[in-house]
Design an enzyme around this catalytic site. Sequence first.
Site, PDB file in Angstrom:
ATOM      1  N   LYS A 193       0.861  -1.189   0.000  1.00  0.00           N
ATOM      2  CA  LYS A 193       0.000   0.000   0.000  1.00  0.00           C
ATOM      3  C   LYS A 193       0.902   1.245   0.000  1.00  0.00           C
ATOM      4  CE  LYS A 193      -4.454   1.054   2.058  1.00  0.00           C
ATOM      5  NZ  LYS A 193      -5.468   0.489   2.980  1.00  0.00           N
ATOM      6  N   GLU A 239     -18.901  -4.932  10.881  1.00  0.00           N
ATOM      7  CA  GLU A 239     -19.807  -4.138  11.728  1.00  0.00           C
ATOM      8  C   GLU A 239     -20.881  -5.004  12.383  1.00  0.00           C
ATOM      9  OE1 GLU A 239     -18.789  -3.286   8.752  1.00  0.00           O
ATOM     10  OE2 GLU A 239     -17.826  -1.330   8.973  1.00  0.00           O
ATOM     11  N   ARG A 268     -25.559  -1.771   7.797  1.00  0.00           N
ATOM     12  CA  ARG A 268     -25.537  -3.234   7.601  1.00  0.00           C
ATOM     13  C   ARG A 268     -25.678  -4.006   8.910  1.00  0.00           C
ATOM     14  NH1 ARG A 268     -19.904  -4.920   4.943  1.00  0.00           N
ATOM     15  NH2 ARG A 268     -20.987  -3.955   3.231  1.00  0.00           N
TER      16      ARG A 268
HETATM   17  C1  LIG Z   1     -18.718  -1.795   5.449  1.00  0.00           C
HETATM   18  C2  LIG Z   1     -17.511  -0.888   5.409  1.00  0.00           C
HETATM   19  N1  LIG Z   1     -16.858  -0.617   6.564  1.00  0.00           N
HETATM   20  C3  LIG Z   1     -15.797   0.197   6.557  1.00  0.00           C
HETATM   21  C4  LIG Z   1     -15.363   0.791   5.382  1.00  0.00           C
HETATM   22  C5  LIG Z   1     -14.205   1.772   5.399  1.00  0.00           C
HETATM   23  N2  LIG Z   1     -13.095   1.275   4.618  1.00  0.00           N
HETATM   24  C6  LIG Z   1     -12.860   1.662   3.376  1.00  0.00           C
HETATM   25  S1  LIG Z   1     -11.533   0.934   2.716  1.00  0.00           S
HETATM   26  C7  LIG Z   1     -11.202   0.127   4.175  1.00  0.00           C
HETATM   27  C8  LIG Z   1     -10.022  -0.765   4.300  1.00  0.00           C
HETATM   28  C9  LIG Z   1     -10.034  -1.752   3.172  1.00  0.00           C
HETATM   29  O1  LIG Z   1      -8.920  -2.610   3.306  1.00  0.00           O
HETATM   30  P1  LIG Z   1      -8.626  -3.579   2.106  1.00  0.00           P
HETATM   31  O2  LIG Z   1      -9.860  -4.271   1.693  1.00  0.00           O
HETATM   32  O3  LIG Z   1      -7.487  -4.410   2.521  1.00  0.00           O
HETATM   33  O4  LIG Z   1      -8.235  -2.620   0.909  1.00  0.00           O
HETATM   34  P2  LIG Z   1      -6.916  -1.737   0.761  1.00  0.00           P
HETATM   35  O5  LIG Z   1      -7.303  -0.336   1.124  1.00  0.00           O
HETATM   36  O6  LIG Z   1      -5.862  -2.305   1.653  1.00  0.00           O
HETATM   37  O7  LIG Z   1      -6.545  -1.845  -0.693  1.00  0.00           O
HETATM   38  C10 LIG Z   1     -12.169   0.396   5.112  1.00  0.00           C
HETATM   39  C11 LIG Z   1     -12.197  -0.164   6.483  1.00  0.00           C
HETATM   40  C12 LIG Z   1     -16.086   0.490   4.207  1.00  0.00           C
HETATM   41  N3  LIG Z   1     -15.744   1.043   3.021  1.00  0.00           N
HETATM   42  N4  LIG Z   1     -17.122  -0.361   4.246  1.00  0.00           N
HETATM   43 MG   LIG Z   2      -5.502  -4.220   2.340  1.00  0.00          MG
END
Ligand SMILES: Cc1ncc(C[n+]2csc(CCOP(=O)(O)OP(=O)(O)O)c2C)c(N)n1
Ligand SMILES: [Mg+2]
Length: 645
Positions: A281, A366, A394
């Site tokens: 990242k 959640e 959700r």
């Molecule tokens: C239901 C939900 N909860 C929280 C979020 C906030 N959120 C957006 S991206 C993220 C982290 C995602 O991590 P990952 O899937 O590993 O993707 P990366 O950013 O590492 O590419 C979070 C917690 C969301 N988008 N949807």
């Molecule tokens: Mg990730």
Amino acid sequence: MALLTRITGPRDLDRLGPDQLDQLAREIRTFLVDAVSKTGGHLGPNLGVVELTIALHRVFDSPRDKVLFDTGHQSYVHKLLTGRQDFSRLRAKGGLSGYPSRAESEHDVIENSHASTVLGWADGLAKANQVTGRKDHVVAVIGDGALTGGMAWEALNNIAAAKDRPLVIVVNDNERSYAPTIGGLANHLATLRTTDGYERFLARSKELLNRTPVVGKPLYETLHGAKKGIKDVIAPQGMFEDLGLKYVGPIDGHDIAALESALTRAKRFNGPVIVHCLTEKGRGYQPAVQDEADRFHAVGVIHPDTGLPVSAAGLDWTSVFGEEMVKLGHERPDIVAITAAMLQPVGLQKFAETFPDRVYDVGIAEQHGAVSAAGLATGGLHPVFAVYATFLNRAFDQVLMDVALHKCGVTFVLDRAGVTGTDGPSHNGMWDMSILQVVPGLRIAAPRDADQLRAQLREAVDVDDAPTVVRFSKGAVGPAVAAVGTVGGMDVLREPELEEGERPDVLLVSVGALAPMCLEVADLLDKQGISTTVVDPRWVKPVDEALPPLAARHRVVVTVEDNIRVGGVGSAIAQTLRDAGVDVPLRDFGIPPRFLDHASRNEVLAEIGLTAPDIARQVTGLVAKLDGRYGGESAAEHAAEITHD
Ligand SMILES: Cc1ncc(C[n+]2csc(CCOP(=O)(O)OP(=O)(O)O)c2C)c(N)n1
Ligand SMILES: [Mg+2]
Ligand SMILES: CC(=O)[C@@H](O)[C@H](O)COP(=O)(O)O
């Protein structure tokens, strides 16, 4: 940008050789840092998927093949390769969305930014291909963080059941959500990530497989082959094996040739297959790579060379909450905190540093967070679950049937409540005060300023036999709004100057952070000779018992909320007045029941008429209609005279 500007669609990638592909990747990274530092956005996640997205669009043929992204915040490179290279108004009104958008491109499918849904979409699309006989491919990119969401496993359970239904799952494993990804899954991915972990896995498997007649030895050889780094071996893999899924990996997610080889193998595989890609990242941009908190997961406008914010942010709602939580943590040893993979964004970083054993990061889960909170409360603690308002949607059933039904003292702190704006339709926290209205016993507080947030958070955590909700907006906290009196549990923010015995015209019920705007409305009405009382109910659910008699003393009631009108606070107050036999006309102002395109918060509020002049104009018309005050002139004409200084 010699190469990037010549890419108008995915097929333009086919003519590039290895060196040109590496050059293209460099140009894309330069573009991302330059563009996103000017607009803000998800810089870190997109820097991590440059090579992966190039390889995906070379191996698969979008839009015939469906390339899907979970959460969608990492789709900037996808946009660049599918004909969208003007990022000058990214996430701004009229500019590119920060997520996939069907209105923008036929290459985009999933628009919502709520995590852990991509595998469900992929399952459905793969089934549709099977039923229709289409030979198109479905490839779903899911992050290691999104894989911690329960829906991802519901989908995997279904996907693994259909051994003959082609579907490619790409795990974009950068070991982080915002912070490092938590839980057993993260640990399992780690064993698959590191060669020695893989060797440990192989050692365990060797003994087992040598005892397995016939298939054991060849299978061990296959696994052993995978270890050598030639990653396009299709082999069963640990947890994924338990589900019956084939596994390819781990693949260097920044080696285009290795990615293309693995994706090609996966594409040919006539069933569901996982391609496990290791990415970094923030890759290629030192300020992001060095950002231990979240690798520049989401940035504001920054200096491109240093990564530092261009303007210092003022005191925001999140910080006020975070600081009060630390104080409460010292006073109340029973208070614990929960986050769904967003410790810092929801303001719990300091609480976690101060009370490391009293904060739980449940991953992007959640629903689990809400149920776990019910368990924590039943175990004698008072959990505070801090979560963005839109993401609590959700977990509605868990709030209803686990927390509320069992009368658990759980406090949900909803950040980003109301119109957030730039993050698009799925990020506005515009539904909470409607969906939570139907939860028996649940109480909702909407603080109007920092002092009220501190006070109402304390009131909330003192409730131990029902769920409580404290909801506040995104960004800077507004000015302190003092009360000039109280009625029941409500604060009076403004009282009209009346003649003896005169009945005031308007009772304006101001919800939460809109208090300053509501006071502006009262001033504008005052200029029209309309007398207005402004009250802040503080706790909007249940409706304060003092409200019906107060309403009865006015000629019209107006409610203003940063929430969808349908089933919101205004509706609840209208119902309460009816039940109390108070038939004063009521006009409720809020968000219309539609999805709101991305734009700044103020642009969205203006577009939906949630501004002081708009509301004052409408209320003037309403009062005029009530008593034909302006003679022959139509009320609307007269109302139009109101202008905003
Ligand atoms: C239901 C939900 N909860 C929280 C979020 C906030 N959120 C957006 S991206 C993220 C982290 C995602 O991590 P990952 O899937 O590993 O993707 P990366 O950013 O590492 O590419 C979070 C917690 C969301 N988008 N949807
Ligand atoms: Mg990730
Ligand atoms: C993609 C996602 O859901 C989060 O990264 C979100 O965009 C963060 O929103 P804020 O920028 O308001 O914290």
